[in-house]
Design a protein around this motif. Structure first.
Motif, PDB file in Angstrom:
ATOM      1  N   LEU A   1       0.836  -1.208   0.000  1.00 45.87           N
ATOM      2  CA  LEU A   1       0.000   0.000   0.000  1.00 45.87           C
ATOM      3  C   LEU A   1       0.866   1.251   0.000  1.00 45.87           C
ATOM      4  O   LEU A   1       0.604   2.209  -0.725  1.00 45.87           O
ATOM      5  N   TYR A   2       1.904   1.245   0.807  1.00 45.54           N
ATOM      6  CA  TYR A   2       2.789   2.405   0.898  1.00 45.54           C
ATOM      7  C   TYR A   2       3.529   2.616  -0.425  1.00 45.54           C
ATOM      8  O   TYR A   2       3.690   3.751  -0.869  1.00 45.54           O
ATOM      9  N   GLU A   3       3.975   1.531  -1.062  1.00 42.21           N
ATOM     10  CA  GLU A   3       4.685   1.657  -2.325  1.00 42.21           C
ATOM     11  C   GLU A   3       3.814   2.258  -3.423  1.00 42.21           C
ATOM     12  O   GLU A   3       4.274   3.053  -4.232  1.00 42.21           O
ATOM     13  N   HIS A   4       2.545   1.902  -3.430  1.00 42.99           N
ATOM     14  CA  HIS A   4       1.657   2.378  -4.492  1.00 42.99           C
ATOM     15  C   HIS A   4       1.029   3.740  -4.202  1.00 42.99           C
ATOM     16  O   HIS A   4       0.781   4.508  -5.131  1.00 42.99           O
TER      17      HIS A   4
ATOM     18  N   SER B   1      -4.886 -10.945  -5.941  1.00 48.21           N
ATOM     19  CA  SER B   1      -5.915 -10.073  -5.356  1.00 48.21           C
ATOM     20  C   SER B   1      -5.281  -9.123  -4.339  1.00 48.21           C
ATOM     21  O   SER B   1      -5.707  -7.976  -4.218  1.00 48.21           O
ATOM     22  N   ARG B   2      -4.254  -9.578  -3.643  1.00 47.72           N
ATOM     23  CA  ARG B   2      -3.573  -8.709  -2.671  1.00 47.72           C
ATOM     24  C   ARG B   2      -2.874  -7.547  -3.379  1.00 47.72           C
ATOM     25  O   ARG B   2      -2.986  -6.395  -2.960  1.00 47.72           O
TER      26      ARG B   2
ATOM     27  N   THR C   1     -12.373  -8.514  -0.778  1.00 47.08           N
ATOM     28  CA  THR C   1     -13.419  -7.784  -1.493  1.00 47.08           C
ATOM     29  C   THR C   1     -13.379  -8.130  -2.974  1.00 47.08           C
ATOM     30  O   THR C   1     -14.424  -8.311  -3.603  1.00 47.08           O
ATOM     31  N   LEU C   2     -12.175  -8.244  -3.515  1.00 43.33           N
ATOM     32  CA  LEU C   2     -12.033  -8.583  -4.933  1.00 43.33           C
ATOM     33  C   LEU C   2     -12.561  -9.986  -5.219  1.00 43.33           C
ATOM     34  O   LEU C   2     -13.172 -10.222  -6.267  1.00 43.33           O
TER      35      LEU C   2
END
Length: 170
Positions: free
Chosen positions: A43-46, A78-79, A92-93
């Protein structure tokens, strides 16, 4: 599993990115699973620091379809897809994919939640009769006149039967 503040998540992701500690070591030190550390790092990378800001999300059906198409076209997990699109949980996906495969695009539409509001009686449609001059209207008028005619014949027959019957006076 305990809740972690956005600052704790950010610090854990930064510690992992420095490369001095493994995800398992960081997870043991803060009391979580090492997959959470990997998720926070992605999440942080994106998305940078903004990835950890909580917000309410209501996704459109088109957005859901675009995310599923991206995941299929690029072969991402999915992650990873959840991290790219900043979706809080990868499961969720999975639910979107299952809904789409079983019920199609319409299943991706957001449903109204909660109890439906009460409808006013003015919203009820009044049953309209046939339009004046149409064949349905003329047939209905003929039917009505035939019933009136039958009624008058029966009434006339009853009146005649009463007059012809012998009068009883006591």
């Amino acid at each position: 599993m305990a809740k972690y503040t956005s600052e704790e998540k950010l610090q854990a992701a930064l510690r992992y990115l420095k490369g001095n500690e493994s995800s398992v070591e960081i997870a043991e030190s803060i009391g979580t699973d090492h997959t959470a550390i990997l998720k926070w790092t992605k999440l942080y990378e994106h998305h940078g620091v903004e990835a950890f800001i909580k917000r309410y999300t209501n996704y459109t059906a088109q957005f859901k379809l675009d995310v599923l198409n991206y995941m299929i076209e690029h072969g991402t997990s999915s992650r990873e897809t959840a991290a790219i699109f900043n979706i809080p949980t990868p499961s969720t996906l999975g639910s979107w994919k299952k809904q789409f495969e079983t019920k199609g695009f319409d299943a991706l539409q957001s449903k109204k939640k909660g109890r439906p509001s009460m409808k006013k009686e003015t919203n009820k449609q009044i049953k309209q009769g046939p339009i004046e001059g149409s064949t349905e209207a003329l047939q209905a008028r003929i039917k009505q006149l035939e019933m009136e005619n039958e009624y008058l014949k029966k009434l006339n027959a009853l009146v005649q039967a009463k007059e012809t019957s012998p009068k009883k006076i006591k």
